[in-house]
Write a protein that holds these residues in place. Structure first.
Motif, PDB file in Angstrom:
ATOM      1  N   GLU A  29     -52.449 -10.871 -26.046  1.00 54.03           N
ATOM      2  CA  GLU A  29     -52.629 -10.916 -24.591  1.00 54.03           C
ATOM      3  C   GLU A  29     -51.972 -12.160 -24.006  1.00 54.03           C
ATOM      4  OE1 GLU A  29     -56.625 -10.445 -23.181  1.00 54.03           O
ATOM      5  OE2 GLU A  29     -56.843  -8.499 -24.142  1.00 54.03           O
ATOM      6  N   ASP A  30     -52.136 -13.273 -24.685  1.00 47.06           N
ATOM      7  CA  ASP A  30     -51.542 -14.522 -24.214  1.00 47.06           C
ATOM      8  C   ASP A  30     -50.018 -14.400 -24.149  1.00 47.06           C
ATOM      9  OD1 ASP A  30     -51.779 -17.437 -23.521  1.00 47.06           O
ATOM     10  OD2 ASP A  30     -50.593 -17.604 -25.362  1.00 47.06           O
ATOM     11  N   ARG A  31     -49.426 -13.824 -25.176  1.00 41.36           N
ATOM     12  CA  ARG A  31     -47.963 -13.652 -25.183  1.00 41.36           C
ATOM     13  C   ARG A  31     -47.513 -12.721 -24.055  1.00 41.36           C
ATOM     14  NH1 ARG A  31     -49.111 -13.880 -30.591  1.00 41.36           N
ATOM     15  NH2 ARG A  31     -49.235 -11.632 -30.816  1.00 41.36           N
ATOM     16  N   ASP A  32     -48.219 -11.592 -23.875  1.00 43.92           N
ATOM     17  CA  ASP A  32     -47.863 -10.641 -22.816  1.00 43.92           C
ATOM     18  C   ASP A  32     -47.959 -11.290 -21.432  1.00 43.92           C
ATOM     19  OD1 ASP A  32     -47.469  -8.673 -24.714  1.00 43.92           O
ATOM     20  OD2 ASP A  32     -49.414  -7.706 -24.382  1.00 43.92           O
ATOM     21  N   GLU A  33     -49.031 -12.044 -21.216  1.00 44.05           N
ATOM     22  CA  GLU A  33     -49.219 -12.697 -19.919  1.00 44.05           C
ATOM     23  C   GLU A  33     -48.176 -13.788 -19.695  1.00 44.05           C
ATOM     24  OE1 GLU A  33     -53.272 -13.850 -20.367  1.00 44.05           O
ATOM     25  OE2 GLU A  33     -54.024 -11.846 -19.857  1.00 44.05           O
ATOM     26  N   SER A  34     -47.808 -14.504 -20.756  1.00 41.94           N
ATOM     27  CA  SER A  34     -46.784 -15.543 -20.640  1.00 41.94           C
ATOM     28  C   SER A  34     -45.439 -14.945 -20.256  1.00 41.94           C
ATOM     29  CB  SER A  34     -46.655 -16.322 -21.951  1.00 41.94           C
ATOM     30  OG  SER A  34     -47.829 -17.059 -22.189  1.00 41.94           O
ATOM     31  N   VAL A  35     -45.103 -13.797 -20.834  1.00 42.00           N
ATOM     32  CA  VAL A  35     -43.846 -13.134 -20.491  1.00 42.00           C
ATOM     33  C   VAL A  35     -43.840 -12.773 -19.009  1.00 42.00           C
ATOM     34  CG1 VAL A  35     -42.491 -11.022 -20.859  1.00 42.00           C
ATOM     35  CG2 VAL A  35     -43.370 -12.297 -22.819  1.00 42.00           C
ATOM     36  N   LEU A  36     -44.938 -12.240 -18.516  1.00 43.92           N
ATOM     37  CA  LEU A  36     -45.029 -11.879 -17.103  1.00 43.92           C
ATOM     38  C   LEU A  36     -44.865 -13.113 -16.207  1.00 43.92           C
ATOM     39  CD1 LEU A  36     -45.570  -9.693 -14.979  1.00 43.92           C
ATOM     40  CD2 LEU A  36     -48.007 -10.160 -15.258  1.00 43.92           C
ATOM     41  N   LEU A  37     -45.481 -14.209 -16.583  1.00 46.13           N
ATOM     42  CA  LEU A  37     -45.433 -15.419 -15.759  1.00 46.13           C
ATOM     43  C   LEU A  37     -44.111 -16.178 -15.845  1.00 46.13           C
ATOM     44  CD1 LEU A  37     -49.053 -16.771 -16.181  1.00 46.13           C
ATOM     45  CD2 LEU A  37     -48.045 -15.676 -14.176  1.00 46.13           C
ATOM     46  N   GLU A  38     -43.225 -15.768 -16.755  1.00 51.86           N
ATOM     47  CA  GLU A  38     -41.918 -16.422 -16.843  1.00 51.86           C
ATOM     48  C   GLU A  38     -41.123 -16.299 -15.550  1.00 51.86           C
ATOM     49  OE1 GLU A  38     -39.968 -14.809 -20.288  1.00 51.86           O
ATOM     50  OE2 GLU A  38     -41.147 -16.047 -21.666  1.00 51.86           O
ATOM     51  N   ALA A  39     -41.505 -15.367 -14.687  1.00 53.68           N
ATOM     52  CA  ALA A  39     -40.826 -15.194 -13.400  1.00 53.68           C
ATOM     53  C   ALA A  39     -41.096 -16.364 -12.459  1.00 53.68           C
ATOM     54  CB  ALA A  39     -41.268 -13.884 -12.743  1.00 53.68           C
ATOM     55  N   LEU A  40     -42.098 -17.200 -12.782  1.00 52.71           N
ATOM     56  CA  LEU A  40     -42.479 -18.333 -11.936  1.00 52.71           C
ATOM     57  C   LEU A  40     -42.221 -19.657 -12.641  1.00 52.71           C
ATOM     58  CD1 LEU A  40     -45.980 -17.030 -10.747  1.00 52.71           C
ATOM     59  CD2 LEU A  40     -43.790 -16.810  -9.557  1.00 52.71           C
ATOM     60  N   THR A  41     -41.963 -20.680 -11.838  1.00 50.35           N
ATOM     61  CA  THR A  41     -41.855 -22.028 -12.399  1.00 50.35           C
ATOM     62  C   THR A  41     -43.254 -22.542 -12.705  1.00 50.35           C
ATOM     63  OG1 THR A  41     -42.058 -23.179 -10.280  1.00 50.35           O
ATOM     64  CG2 THR A  41     -39.816 -22.496 -10.955  1.00 50.35           C
TER      65      THR A  41
END
Length: 163
Positions: A130-142
């Motif tokens: 879950e942490d990895r999936d959420e991190s990928v999604l948040l890569e769109a933001l600084t």
């Protein structure tokens, strides 16, 4: 770059001239993100063969901290389940080796539900994915944008919870 929400807002602005397009954009996008993250979690759990309800029990036990144990009544209360519903859920988890149910040494009528090493490993695997999936999604933001978003969402959650 436009997303599907732009078309949604344009259509409703024609039909509902009083509609606040910014508010509509916020809530529609929050709903899309909620659905997306829920689906990611369901997919990850399905890959591991861990039902969502089992993950919730493992998570509640882990959140308690060492020794990762609770009475069945405490666990039922935090999960919002009846004692009978919880008991039915614990049996297959115990058979799978994810939890142990043991009698209290001081009072044998008391039972403790404890996270096992296997249960802890299953929780860690799921939480890590879950942490990895959420991190990928948040890569769109600084990093700064993430912090700003977290603060804005905190304020919205506080407003919703104090209503």
């Amino acid at each position: 770059m436009e997303d599907d929400v732009e078309e949604h807002i344009e259509a409703w602005e024609r039909e509902l001239p009083w509609l606040d397009p910014v508010k509509e954009a916020i809530f529609v996008r929050l709903a899309i993100l909620a659905r997306h993250t829920q689906q990611l979690r369901r997919d990850t759990l399905a890959e591991d063969g861990l039902p969502h309800w089992q993950f919730k029990i493992l998570m509640k036990l882990r959140r308690l901290g060492p020794p990762y144990a609770a009475s069945p009544s405490q666990l039922a209360d935090v999960l919002g389940l009846t004692r009978g519903a919880l008991s039915a859920r614990l049996a297959p988890m115990e058979e799978a080796g994810l939890i142990d149910r043991t009698s209290d040494t001081a009072d044998r009528r008391r039972v403790h539900v404890r996270l096992t090493e296997a249960g802890s490993a299953a929780f860690e695997q799921q939480a890590g994915r879950e942490d990895r999936d959420e991190s990928v999604l948040l890569e769109a933001l600084t990093v700064d944008e993430r912090q700003t978003l977290a603060e804005l969402l905190r304020r919205l959650v506080l407003a919703a919870e104090t209503r």
